[in-house]
Design an enzyme around this catalytic site. Structure first.
Site, PDB file in Angstrom:
ATOM      1  N   HIS A 155      17.124   0.507   6.014  1.00 28.80           N
ATOM      2  CA  HIS A 155      16.803   1.284   4.806  1.00 28.80           C
ATOM      3  C   HIS A 155      15.309   1.197   4.463  1.00 28.80           C
ATOM      4  O   HIS A 155      14.937   1.330   3.297  1.00 28.80           O
ATOM      5  CB  HIS A 155      17.614   0.823   3.590  1.00 28.80           C
ATOM      6  CG  HIS A 155      19.075   0.667   3.848  1.00 28.80           C
ATOM      7  ND1 HIS A 155      19.986   1.659   3.573  1.00 28.80           N
ATOM      8  CD2 HIS A 155      19.782  -0.361   4.395  1.00 28.80           C
ATOM      9  CE1 HIS A 155      21.208   1.232   3.920  1.00 28.80           C
ATOM     10  NE2 HIS A 155      21.100   0.016   4.429  1.00 28.80           N
ATOM     11  N   SER A 276     -11.543  12.712   8.418  1.00 30.06           N
ATOM     12  CA  SER A 276     -11.310  13.746   7.423  1.00 30.06           C
ATOM     13  C   SER A 276     -12.627  14.470   7.175  1.00 30.06           C
ATOM     14  O   SER A 276     -13.702  13.886   7.295  1.00 30.06           O
ATOM     15  CB  SER A 276     -10.819  13.095   6.134  1.00 30.06           C
ATOM     16  OG  SER A 276     -11.166  13.870   5.014  1.00 30.06           O
ATOM     17  N   LYS A 282     -11.451   7.945   5.881  1.00 31.50           N
ATOM     18  CA  LYS A 282     -10.168   8.224   6.550  1.00 31.50           C
ATOM     19  C   LYS A 282     -10.191   8.047   8.063  1.00 31.50           C
ATOM     20  O   LYS A 282     -11.168   8.383   8.730  1.00 31.50           O
ATOM     21  CB  LYS A 282      -9.737   9.673   6.245  1.00 31.50           C
ATOM     22  CG  LYS A 282      -9.252   9.906   4.835  1.00 31.50           C
ATOM     23  CD  LYS A 282      -8.013   9.108   4.456  1.00 31.50           C
ATOM     24  CE  LYS A 282      -6.760   9.693   5.067  1.00 31.50           C
ATOM     25  NZ  LYS A 282      -6.358  10.947   4.453  1.00 31.50           N
ATOM     26  N   GLU A 289       1.294  12.312  14.444  1.00 29.98           N
ATOM     27  CA  GLU A 289       1.834  13.353  13.555  1.00 29.98           C
ATOM     28  C   GLU A 289       2.148  14.630  14.326  1.00 29.98           C
ATOM     29  O   GLU A 289       3.157  15.294  14.072  1.00 29.98           O
ATOM     30  CB  GLU A 289       0.837  13.646  12.437  1.00 29.98           C
ATOM     31  CG  GLU A 289       0.736  12.510  11.431  1.00 29.98           C
ATOM     32  CD  GLU A 289      -0.427  12.714  10.473  1.00 29.98           C
ATOM     33  OE1 GLU A 289      -0.257  13.429   9.482  1.00 29.98           O
ATOM     34  OE2 GLU A 289      -1.515  12.157  10.746  1.00 29.98           O
TER      35      GLU A 289
END
Ligand code: ARG
Length: 459
Positions: A155, A276, A282, A289
């Site tokens: 979980h 970024s 970043k 992804e």
């Protein structure tokens, strides 16, 4: 003029012409189409269905066309609809009458069926080889981290201690199954539809065993009607691709999470991350992804072909021309994702200190605490309750089980002794899980050997 123009009195409407044509994507089958035609012409010649001279002229003509296509010297036309009629038309333009004999005892239905099967058959080993490389990276990471303790989750809540090595071998086993799925697919796919004709074979003495073996298939397919209607192998292939992508996607999801500052279990190599355009701090896990994102498109490919096929009566229907793009897309996607994923994994840095920091909070040794009492004679359910109360106490006072005093422990059960601290030690908790398949370094080494053997058998 179209190869099938005989029956028609009008030109095809130009919209229909464009709509019907598949050459823009099935040109990719040129090699398989030529191989299929060479096998067919060889058989026609050997069986005396056409003369040996014609067979030779066809075969030589096809070989020439093949090398010209590879050299970039051949333009296909929309007018000739698909790769099959384009090549046949070019052949006839070049060698004349003999070219017109090539299609004897054959239909585009068995022609496309054999081309497409050959294509998928050739790509499966490419994908398997890529997954095997990824397995080697997993073995390497697992070997380096058999004692790197980290929390395991259920979980997404910290659950029990494991190691990064154990984690890597979990993925290694998913990929092992993926490889065997592709192998199974290859095995069932390996039947040659050539000679099935439009659907009912032909009255020529066509030797299907000969063409099948010339093309390297295990055997000719059993039933001609099935042979031209079947796209199971493409669906099976897409389903194997989908499962593979699902595994890479779950793995990507973990990498993305673990690279966040909330976890920081991992650090991606600069060469495998992106920045970024506005936020100078970043470092983004774009590769992971994109693999996660591209999984959606491979699922789409699978669902698309399943849906195309679901209502089709036997045998060939033009709907089936829609089988190619999803398969090509899945192949391109998978063959792009697996190597870049492997390289990303290979170059990332594991951060054992951050892993053990996370492992220290979250009571992942609570089961071990209960097991301690159980081993001293208390029934497990009772021990479970007691430790639950201890955890609750710790949460209120912002402590962990290890920071409780022996007096705290004994206040709740007399069975606790000073050896409880040893029992709660995470390294020990992992080490003691010596059960087959578990996270002990000993067993993870066994798991690594198992996968190493699996890889070696395929090289
Ligand atoms: N371009 C067609 C396809 O990809 C080839 C088979 C055409 N057969 C036919 N009967 N129209 O499916």
């Amino acid at each position: 003029m179209k190869l099938w123009a005989g029956r028609f009195q009008k030109e095809t409407n130009t919209l229909v012409n464009d709509f019907n044509a598949s050459i823009n994507f099935d040109a990719r089958l040129y090699k398989q189409d030529i191989a299929g035609s060479i096998a067919h012409a060889t058989m026609l010649g050997q069986q005396g269905i056409i003369s040996q001279e014609d067979a030779e002229a066809i075969i030589n003509g096809l070989k020439e066309i093949l090398s010209e296509i590879e050299g970039g010297g051949v333009e296909f036309s929309l007018e000739n609809e698909d790769i099959h009629m384009n090549i046949e038309t070019i052949l006839t333009q070049r060698i004349g009458a003999a070219g017109k004999r090539l299609h004897t005892g054959r239909s585009r239905n068995d022609q496309v069926a054999v081309d497409f099967r050959l294509f998928v058959k050739e790509e499966i080993p490419v994908i398997i080889a890529q997954i095997l490389e990824l397995e080697k990276v997993l073995i390497k990471k697992a070997e380096a981290n058999t004692t790197t303790v980290m929390p395991g989750y259920t979980h997404l809540q910290r659950a029990q201690p494991t190691t990064f090595g154990h984690y890597m071998m979990a993925y290694a086993n998913m990929l092992r199954r993926d490889i065997t799925r592709f192998e199974d697919c290859l095995e069932r796919l390996d039947e040659c539809p050539l000679g099935a004709g439009a659907l009912a074979t032909s009255t020529y003495p066509v030797d299907r065993t000969l063409t099948s073996s010339l093309l390297g298939f295990r055997k000719p397919s059993e039933n001609s009607l099935d042979a031209v209607s079947d796209r199971d192998y493409a669906i099976e292939f897409l389903s194997a691709c989908s499962l593979l992508m699902m595994h890479l996607s779950r793995f990507s999801e973990e990498i993305i999470l673990w690279c966040s500052w909330e976890f920081k279990f991992l650090d991606l190599d600069d060469a495998y991350s992106t920045g970024s355009s506005i936020m100078p701090q970043k470092k983004n896990p774009d590769v992971a992804e994109l693999v996660r994102g591209k999984t959606g498109r491979v699922y789409g490919d699978l669902v698309s072909l399943l849906t195309v096929m679901k209502g089709l009566p036997l045998a060939y229907n033009k709907d089936m021309q829609e089988d190619k793009e999803p398969v090509f897309d899945a192949i391109d996607t998978v063959e792009m994702c697996v190597p870049v994923f492997a390289a990303m994994l290979d170059t990332l840095t594991v951060r054992p200190r951050d892993m053990s920091r996370a492992a220290a909070r979250g009571f992942i040794n609570a089961t071990d605490c209960a097991d301690y009492l159980t081993k001293k004679g208390m029934p497990f359910r009772e021990a479970y309750m007691i430790v639950g109360r201890l955890v609750n106490m710790c949460i209120k006072t912002d402590e962990t089980l290890e920071t409780l005093t022996l007096r705290d422990f004994r206040a709740i059960s007399e069975l606790f002794d000073s050896d409880i601290y040893e029992a709660l030690e995470l390294r020990r908790c992992v080490h003691e899980r010596k059960v087959l398949g578990g996270p002990s370094a000993e067993d993870v080494k066994r798991q690594i050997e198992y996968i190493r053997q699996f890889v070696a058998e395929r090289e």
